[in-house]
Design a protein around this motif. Structure first.
Motif, mmCIF file in Angstrom:
data_model
loop_
_atom_site.group_PDB
_atom_site.id
_atom_site.type_symbol
_atom_site.label_atom_id
_atom_site.label_comp_id
_atom_site.label_asym_id
_atom_site.label_seq_id
_atom_site.Cartn_x
_atom_site.Cartn_y
_atom_site.Cartn_z
ATOM 1 N N GLY A 1 52.409 45.281 44.527
ATOM 2 C CA GLY A 1 52.769 46.681 44.725
ATOM 3 C C GLY A 1 52.979 47.487 43.458
ATOM 4 N N VAL A 2 52.829 46.865 42.305
ATOM 5 C CA VAL A 2 53.029 47.550 41.026
ATOM 6 C C VAL A 2 51.681 47.670 40.317
ATOM 7 N N ARG A 3 51.383 48.892 39.834
ATOM 8 C CA ARG A 3 50.105 49.100 39.157
ATOM 9 C C ARG A 3 50.066 48.350 37.834
ATOM 10 N N ALA A 4 49.009 47.578 37.649
ATOM 11 C CA ALA A 4 48.792 46.818 36.416
ATOM 12 C C ALA A 4 48.127 47.723 35.376
ATOM 13 N N PRO A 5 48.222 47.367 34.089
ATOM 14 C CA PRO A 5 47.526 48.144 33.060
ATOM 15 C C PRO A 5 46.018 48.171 33.323
ATOM 16 N N SER A 6 45.364 49.177 32.783
ATOM 17 C CA SER A 6 43.926 49.327 32.950
ATOM 18 C C SER A 6 43.185 48.090 32.454
ATOM 19 N N LEU A 7 42.091 47.771 33.124
ATOM 20 C CA LEU A 7 41.267 46.632 32.725
ATOM 21 C C LEU A 7 40.334 46.969 31.568
ATOM 22 N N GLY A 8 40.262 48.248 31.203
ATOM 23 C CA GLY A 8 39.391 48.660 30.106
ATOM 24 C C GLY A 8 39.138 50.151 30.163
ATOM 25 N N PRO A 9 38.256 50.655 29.307
ATOM 26 C CA PRO A 9 37.959 52.079 29.276
ATOM 27 C C PRO A 9 37.044 52.495 30.431
ATOM 28 N N VAL A 10 37.050 53.788 30.733
ATOM 29 C CA VAL A 10 36.130 54.332 31.740
ATOM 30 C C VAL A 10 34.709 54.015 31.285
ATOM 31 N N GLY A 11 33.937 53.450 32.180
ATOM 32 C CA GLY A 11 32.568 53.063 31.866
ATOM 33 C C GLY A 11 32.452 51.691 31.225
ATOM 34 N N GLY A 12 33.589 51.095 30.895
ATOM 35 C CA GLY A 12 33.584 49.785 30.246
ATOM 36 C C GLY A 12 33.231 48.664 31.209
ATOM 37 N N VAL A 13 32.441 47.727 30.739
ATOM 38 C CA VAL A 13 32.028 46.577 31.544
ATOM 39 C C VAL A 13 32.920 45.394 31.180
ATOM 40 N N ARG A 14 33.452 44.731 32.196
ATOM 41 C CA ARG A 14 34.255 43.518 32.004
ATOM 42 C C ARG A 14 33.712 42.431 32.909
ATOM 43 N N ASN A 15 33.543 41.256 32.372
ATOM 44 C CA ASN A 15 33.045 40.123 33.138
ATOM 45 C C ASN A 15 34.076 39.001 33.151
ATOM 46 N N ASP A 16 34.111 38.290 34.237
ATOM 47 C CA ASP A 16 34.942 37.099 34.384
ATOM 48 C C ASP A 16 36.431 37.363 34.160
ATOM 49 N N ILE A 17 36.943 38.426 34.778
ATOM 50 C CA ILE A 17 38.373 38.718 34.740
ATOM 51 C C ILE A 17 39.053 37.784 35.736
ATOM 52 N N ARG A 18 39.934 36.921 35.256
ATOM 53 C CA ARG A 18 40.650 36.015 36.156
ATOM 54 C C ARG A 18 41.683 36.787 36.957
ATOM 55 N N LEU A 19 41.669 36.604 38.265
ATOM 56 C CA LEU A 19 42.646 37.269 39.120
ATOM 57 C C LEU A 19 43.926 36.440 39.156
ATOM 58 N N ASP A 20 44.612 36.472 38.050
ATOM 59 C CA ASP A 20 45.877 35.779 37.855
ATOM 60 C C ASP A 20 46.937 36.863 37.688
ATOM 61 N N ALA A 21 47.975 36.841 38.528
ATOM 62 C CA ALA A 21 48.980 37.905 38.536
ATOM 63 C C ALA A 21 49.586 38.149 37.161
ATOM 64 N N ASN A 22 49.975 37.108 36.460
ATOM 65 C CA ASN A 22 50.617 37.287 35.149
ATOM 66 C C ASN A 22 49.675 37.890 34.129
ATOM 67 N N ARG A 23 48.427 37.459 34.128
ATOM 68 C CA ARG A 23 47.439 38.032 33.193
ATOM 69 C C ARG A 23 47.197 39.498 33.503
ATOM 70 N N LEU A 24 47.044 39.825 34.783
ATOM 71 C CA LEU A 24 46.775 41.221 35.162
ATOM 72 C C LEU A 24 47.961 42.122 34.817
ATOM 73 N N LYS A 25 49.176 41.659 35.057
ATOM 74 C CA LYS A 25 50.371 42.447 34.741
ATOM 75 C C LYS A 25 50.480 42.720 33.247
ATOM 76 N N SER A 26 49.990 41.806 32.424
ATOM 77 C CA SER A 26 50.077 41.982 30.969
ATOM 78 C C SER A 26 48.870 42.733 30.400
ATOM 79 N N GLY A 27 47.893 43.064 31.267
ATOM 80 C CA GLY A 27 46.722 43.811 30.803
ATOM 81 C C GLY A 27 45.645 42.964 30.187
ATOM 82 N N ARG A 28 45.634 41.652 30.466
ATOM 83 C CA ARG A 28 44.611 40.781 29.890
ATOM 84 C C ARG A 28 43.577 40.410 30.910
#
Length: 70
Positions: free
Chosen positions: A43-70
């Motif tokens: 229920g809490v918004r995580a930091p952005s995964l990258g810039p608008v238009g930025g491509v990211r591959n293989d982002i692990r859906l791990d709660a702690n990593r997402l909360k820290s913006g990694r």
């Protein structure tokens, strides 16, 4: 999304659409517009995964990593 390298879901989300992941363990995500995607963890918004238009591959859906913006 992939689990152990196998495609599980392939989906284009339009503005305003929501896709909930109930069992993220072992899932990875590829994103073509990382800055446009809003990710919420418990229920809490995580930091952005990258810039608008930025491509990211293989982002692990791990709660702690997402909360820290990694």
């Amino acid at each position: 999304m992939r689990r152990d390298g196998a495609l599980v879901v392939r989906r284009l989300l339009r503005q305003g659409e929501v896709y909930a992941v109930s069992q993220p363990e072992g899932l990875t995500l590829n994103v073509l517009n990382a800055g446009a995607l809003e990710v919420y963890v418990d229920g809490v918004r995580a930091p952005s995964l990258g810039p608008v238009g930025g491509v990211r591959n293989d982002i692990r859906l791990d709660a702690n990593r997402l909360k820290s913006g990694r």
